[in-house]
Enzyme design. Structure first.
Site, short mmCIF file in Angstrom:
data_model
loop_
_atom_site.label_atom_id
_atom_site.label_comp_id
_atom_site.label_asym_id
_atom_site.label_seq_id
_atom_site.Cartn_x
_atom_site.Cartn_y
_atom_site.Cartn_z
N GLU A 1 -0.82 0.90 -2.29
CA GLU A 1 -1.08 -0.53 -2.16
C GLU A 1 -1.01 -1.27 -3.49
O GLU A 1 -0.51 -2.37 -3.56
CB GLU A 1 -2.44 -0.73 -1.51
CG GLU A 1 -2.36 -1.73 -0.39
CD GLU A 1 -3.74 -2.12 0.08
OE1 GLU A 1 -4.65 -1.27 -0.01
OE2 GLU A 1 -3.90 -3.26 0.51
N ASP A 2 -1.55 -0.67 -4.54
CA ASP A 2 -1.76 -1.43 -5.78
C ASP A 2 -0.79 -1.10 -6.92
O ASP A 2 -0.91 -1.67 -7.99
CB ASP A 2 -3.19 -1.21 -6.30
CG ASP A 2 -4.23 -1.60 -5.27
OD1 ASP A 2 -3.90 -2.40 -4.37
OD2 ASP A 2 -5.38 -1.11 -5.36
#
Ligand code: MN
Length: 489
Positions: free
Chosen positions: A85-86
């Site tokens: 996600e990051d």
């Protein structure tokens, strides 16, 4: 100065390695080391709210899991859990470098996060009854995903002080409503206790403070009575040559607070604020100990519970009894074996011994299956079935959808009847036929993963054909159909 900061994550990794070696003597650290290096590189420019390098967070999450003795795939996934996600890391890279299992877990955690956010929003809008927890558990395909998520949440709770007050409340609320009950359901009390304590402290700081102060006072007050009582029973056990480890456990602040609210009583009058635990070697000794205790002290009527013979659905086992001690005080005593004590702390994880010691693993599993099967008939909830299916990955599950899009987990090869009873007993009893993906089918039709099922009800006067009953895959449908047939005579 700079060098020192860069060294900190390294220290955490060494701690992780040391922790893993305490239970996996020959564990190959390559996978963990690679996961750590990859995640550290990916998160290199990111910082936590605390100002620490971001990588400290996944390292701490992996450390929590190592303390629970999880397998190395789970810890590798924990180290990588925020990368998809990051960071720029791709799903393909994770699969290439770490294999399908690790990728499956990392993706599971990422998806779970999205589901939770989505459901919370929906809940807020519809004010629907919180079926969220069940849904979460049913949609997750591997219980390890939930455990990583719980560890992730625990570390975020431990570092909540760095968030703004508004955010603190939001996160603490979510923890109390979603994560604490899940940890409880899985029997992982080690996580549940800390999550609950932290959430309580952030949600109601004043009340938390009050409970803490009163608790400290009570502990001082009780000390003499407890010591005396423990002395007496230790002596008694010594006389009959029973080796017992005796201790005292206070309830955590949040349950005390709840007691204060529901019973409107003050702490001075609470008699079950602590319990004395007696840990023995075998279950036979547990019953022997209870016998002697009841002979020496009068038990309080209605307070005797045998969770050894009838374990709770989260696998908790012990005998509970409340005794009237010599000082005319009541004391709750919990009697269990070392093994049950472990289960009391880490729940299903105690039965879930990863890739090592295959044979003991299977034995345990069979035994567990028995308990769960038995439990299922006593309970309405199909949670135990969930645990059962997740514990053994060979046990395949399918998910079918209701007309409202809710997913229902069923054993492989389940028929329409299984689905109907899973929704509601009345639906099962009054079934006429079903529409599966828009096509009319008989109630004994086998269902497949992802099918949308609508049950059409009518009035049933006849018995269920035995052939249908035989085809069912859930104990619930089977026993309810037999019950229905018996009632027809
Ligand atoms: Mn995280």
């Amino acid at each position: 100065m700079k060098e020192q900061t860069e060294n900190i994550p390294e220290h955490y990794f060494q701690r992780l390695e040391a922790e893993v070696r305490t239970y996996h003597a020959s564990e190959d650290m390559q996978l963990l080391e690679k996961a750590y290096r990859t995640a550290a590189l990916a998160h290199a420019d990111q910082k936590r709210k605390s100002g620490e390098p971001f990588i400290i967070h996944p390292l701490q999450v992996a450390l929590i899991l190592a303390e629970l003795h999880l397998d190395k795939e789970t810890m590798a996934a924990a180290l990588l859990h925020d990368t998809i996600e990051d960071t720029d890391i791709s799903v393909e890279t994770i699969e290439q470098e770490f294999g399908k299992e690790v990728l499956f877990l990392v993706e599971g955690v990422t998806k779970l996060k999205k589901t939770i956010q989505f459901e919370i929003e929906k809940d807020k809008l519809q004010r629907k009854e919180a079926s969220l927890r069940k849904l979460l558990l049913a949609t997750v395909e591997d219980v390890r995903v939930v455990i990583i998520k719980l560890a992730d949440r625990l570390h975020n709770m431990r570092t909540l002080e760095f968030q703004k007050r508004e955010k603190q409340i939001e996160i603490a609320e979510e923890t109390m409503e979603i994560y604490v009950p899940i940890a409880g359901k899985l029997g992982i009390f080690q996580l549940k206790r800390e999550l609950e304590e932290l959430a309580f402290c952030y949600l109601w700081p004043k009340e938390y403070q009050t409970v803490q102060e009163q608790l400290a006072w009570r502990k001082k007050e009780d000390r003499k009575d407890i010591e005396e009582f423990i002395g007496e029973i230790e002596e008694m056990f010594a006389q009959i040559n029973l080796r017992a480890r005796v201790g005292v456990n206070y309830k955590n602040s949040y349950s005390i607070y709840q007691k204060m609210l529901t019973r409107e009583c003050v702490m001075e009058e609470m008699y079950d604020i602590y319990s004395v635990s007696v840990i023995l070697e075998s279950f036979e000794q547990c019953y022997l100990a209870v016998g002697y205790l009841h002979n020496k002290y009068n038990p309080l009527p209605g307070r005797f519970k045998d969770f050894i013979a009838l374990p709770k659905s989260n696998l908790y086992q012990a005998i509970h009894t409340t005794l009237i001690s010599g000082q005319r005080k009541t004391i709750e005593v919990q009697i269990r074996t070392e093994e049950m004590e472990k289960t009391a702390n880490i729940g299903i994880l105690n039965y879930w011994k990863y890739s090592v010691g295959q044979s003991t693993k299977l034995e345990k599993m069979e035994w567990l299956r028995d308990i769960l099967n038995w439990q299922k008939e006593l309970e309405e909830e199909n949670f135990t079935q969930f645990v059962k299916s997740r514990l053994s990955r060979q046990d395949k599950k399918i998910f079918c959808l209701t007309p409202h899009g809710e997913s229902i987990a069923l054993p492989y090869d389940s028929i329409v009847m299984d689905f109907a009873y899973q929704i509601h007993t009345r639906i099962g009893e009054t079934i006429a036929y079903a529409m599966v993906n828009g096509k009319k089918v008989e109630p004994d039709t086998v269902l497949h993963n992802g099918e949308r099922v609508r049950i059409v009800t009518g009035q049933r006067k006849k018995n269920f054909p035995y052939l249908w009953i035989e085809k069912t895959k859930t104990a619930r449908a089977r026993s309810k159909m037999l019950q229905f047939n018996r009632a027809q005579h």
